[in-house]
Design an enzyme around this catalytic site. Structure first.
Site, short mmCIF file in Angstrom:
data_model
loop_
_atom_site.label_atom_id
_atom_site.label_comp_id
_atom_site.label_asym_id
_atom_site.label_seq_id
_atom_site.Cartn_x
_atom_site.Cartn_y
_atom_site.Cartn_z
CE LYS A 173 84.48 -24.58 -37.83
NZ LYS A 173 83.30 -23.75 -37.54
CD GLU A 248 93.98 -17.42 -24.76
OE1 GLU A 248 93.44 -17.66 -23.65
OE2 GLU A 248 95.14 -17.03 -24.87
CB CYS A 282 86.92 -16.79 -21.98
SG CYS A 282 86.72 -17.13 -23.66
CD GLU A 383 84.11 -21.59 -19.96
OE1 GLU A 383 84.32 -22.50 -20.78
OE2 GLU A 383 84.62 -20.46 -20.03
#
Ligand code: UN1
Length: 492
Positions: A173, A248, A282, A383
């Protein structure tokens, strides 16, 4: 406008929903294509196809499975320019990085194809005579693969290639921002000769496709890269279903710059880490922790270098920073910047606003630096996933490491120093999955494990040799050739 399809059981098919969505070029908001807005029934079909294909794929010798992955690497090489350009058009990273995204997938396919002839287990002595002990890898079953939009070719490769070499089948997906990259990725594997049902593609939203995939009882493993919030949902859903996960999640990566560092080199590392991919990695550098003795000097250097960055069309070779992937992300970044100014009261050094380069109508954000940031501030903790850098001051190495470790994430980190003791102290004391010495926080290589500590993940590692553990079970075998019943633990 071209319409693209799902790939289920070896065929390109429409969604049963009869609905579609579009993918936009973030540089100019032009439509890239129309894609299937799939639903639970499409997921059902794809999982069934993957389940049916599992036995035969699992029984295909691993070196034969790997042959297909090596072929995929060759096809990707031939299509590198075309697919790399698409990455830049659909995701927005500058062309050299778009090509790098494809190169990372090529490297990884080549690396993992070698595992077809390794997939090493272990042999070890038994505590009993005339007894042999060993382990080997067996596949898990159908894997649900949910990668992010920021590495739309490389990260699907990180996840799908090891899943396949280990003998699993896959339902993929893709991120809704980069569906055409996903279609191209699947085409490459189809052309390489993957049998029908082994890899299935279902495009659509997280709610309509992601959730049914995560919840499906026949999907035995979910590998996801994305936000902490979605990661927590996946972790808790899969825990209740006793399902494997590889997660992750976020990062809030810091570079420490010591007073003995080569400052020119540190400057390049910070600029590349913070503003490369417009901060949408990331592993992006979102904090720079500078020794107080060189703080003002480094601040000036950073300001000058950032001013010189050129923002614009990622396909234009003179451009350093491309657009933000979509409007929602742009607003999110801007929200954090407003918060940094109003609530955190950090000093805005440069940037801090959206920007529309002449001739484009896309989602651009100016490279932004906040100075005098302290570890209590929200912008130093959360973040942001955009071109926003927090400049922080440290008294000494211990203080810098403490600031570096003061957040909930633990993905990447770096230290610039010429002192070997400082370097080793940082390697030992910084709590992250990756630490770079005299290099930026970004730029991992595919043959080493990648992943983070704390809330960055759940302990699994992608890439390198460790990814095999994510996508296989380790089976233990005992062979007793004594001809009698022997009991372990000294029982007679
Ligand atoms: C990510 O942003 O999720 O080390 C992955 C790097 C790349 C991978 C980044 N090789 O920056």
């Amino acid at each position: 406008m071209t319409e693209y399809f799902n790939y289920i059981n070896g065929k390109w098919v429409k969604s049963l929903s009869k609905k579609t969505f579009v993918s936009l070029n973030p540089t100019n908001k032009k439509i890239i294509g129309k894609f299937q807005r799939s639903n639970k029934q499409d997921v059902e079909k794809a999982v069934r196809a993957a389940k049916d294909a599992f036995d035969s794929w699992k029984n295909t010798p691993a070196p034969r499975r790997a042959d297909i992955l090596l072929k995929a690497a060759q096809i990707l090489k031939e299509r590198k320019k075309e697919i790399g350009t698409l990455v830049s058009r659909e995701m927005g990273k500058v062309l050299k990085e778009g090509l790098g995204d494809v190169q990372e997938a090529i490297d990884f396919f080549e690396y993992i194809a070698g595992e077809g002839r390794r997939l090493f287990g272990r042999t070890t002595p038994s505590e009993l005579p005339d007894k042999f002990a060993m382990t080997f890898h067996i596949p898990i079953g159908v894997c649900g693969i949910i990668p992010p939009w920021n590495f739309p070719i490389a990260i699907p490769a990180w996840k799908i290639a090891p899943a396949l070499v280990c003998g699993n089948t896959v339902v993929f997906k893709p991120a809704s921002d980069t569906p055409l990259c996903a279609v191209r990725f699947v085409e490459v594997l189809e052309k390489a000769g993957l049998p029908k049902g082994v890899l299935n593609l279902v495009t659509g939203s997280g709610t309509e496709v992601g959730v049914p995939l995560v919840e499906h009882p026949d999907v035995k493993m979910i590998s996801f890269t994305g936000s902490l919030k979605t990661g927590k949902f996946i972790a808790s859903t899969c825990a209740a279903l006793m399902k494997r996960t590889g997660l992750e999640l976020g990062g809030k990566n810091a570079i420490i710059v010591m007073d003995d560092a080569n400052l020119d080199s540190a400057l390049e590392g910070v600029i590349w880490g913070a503003f490369g991919t417009a901060g949408q990695r990331c592993t992006a550098t979102s904090r720079v922790i500078v020794h107080e003795k060189i703080y003002s000097k480094f601040e000036k250097m950073l300001l000058k270098r950032t001013k010189a960055l050129r923002l614009g069309d990622p396909l234009d070779k003179s451009i350093d920073v491309g657009p933000i992937v979509n409007e929602k992300q742009l607003e999110r970044i801007n929200g954090y910047v407003i918060l940094g100014k109003m609530k955190d009261k950090a000093k805005l050094l440069i940037g801090g606003c959206k920007y529309t380069p002449r001739a484009y109508d896309g989602f651009f954000y100016k490279p932004t630096i906040f100075s005098n940031v302290t570890k209590e501030m929200t912008i130093a903790k959360e973040e942001i996933f955009g071109p926003v850098l927090c400049l922080m001051k440290a008294k000494d190495l211990d203080d810098a490491i403490e600031i570096c470790n003061s957040i909930e994430y633990g993905l990447s980190s770096a230290i610039y120093t010429t002192n070997i003791t400082s370097a080793f102290k940082a390697i030992e004391k910084i709590n992250t999955g990756l630490t770079y010495v005299n290099s930026s926080t970004i730029g991992s290589e595919v043959h080493l494990p990648f992943g983070g500590t704390k809330h960055t993940g759940n302990g699994t590692r992608e890439a390198g040799w460790s990814c095999l553990n994510e996508f296989s079970e380790e089976k233990t075998i005992y062979i007793d050739y004594s001809g009698k019943l022997q009991k372990a633990q000294g029982i007679d």
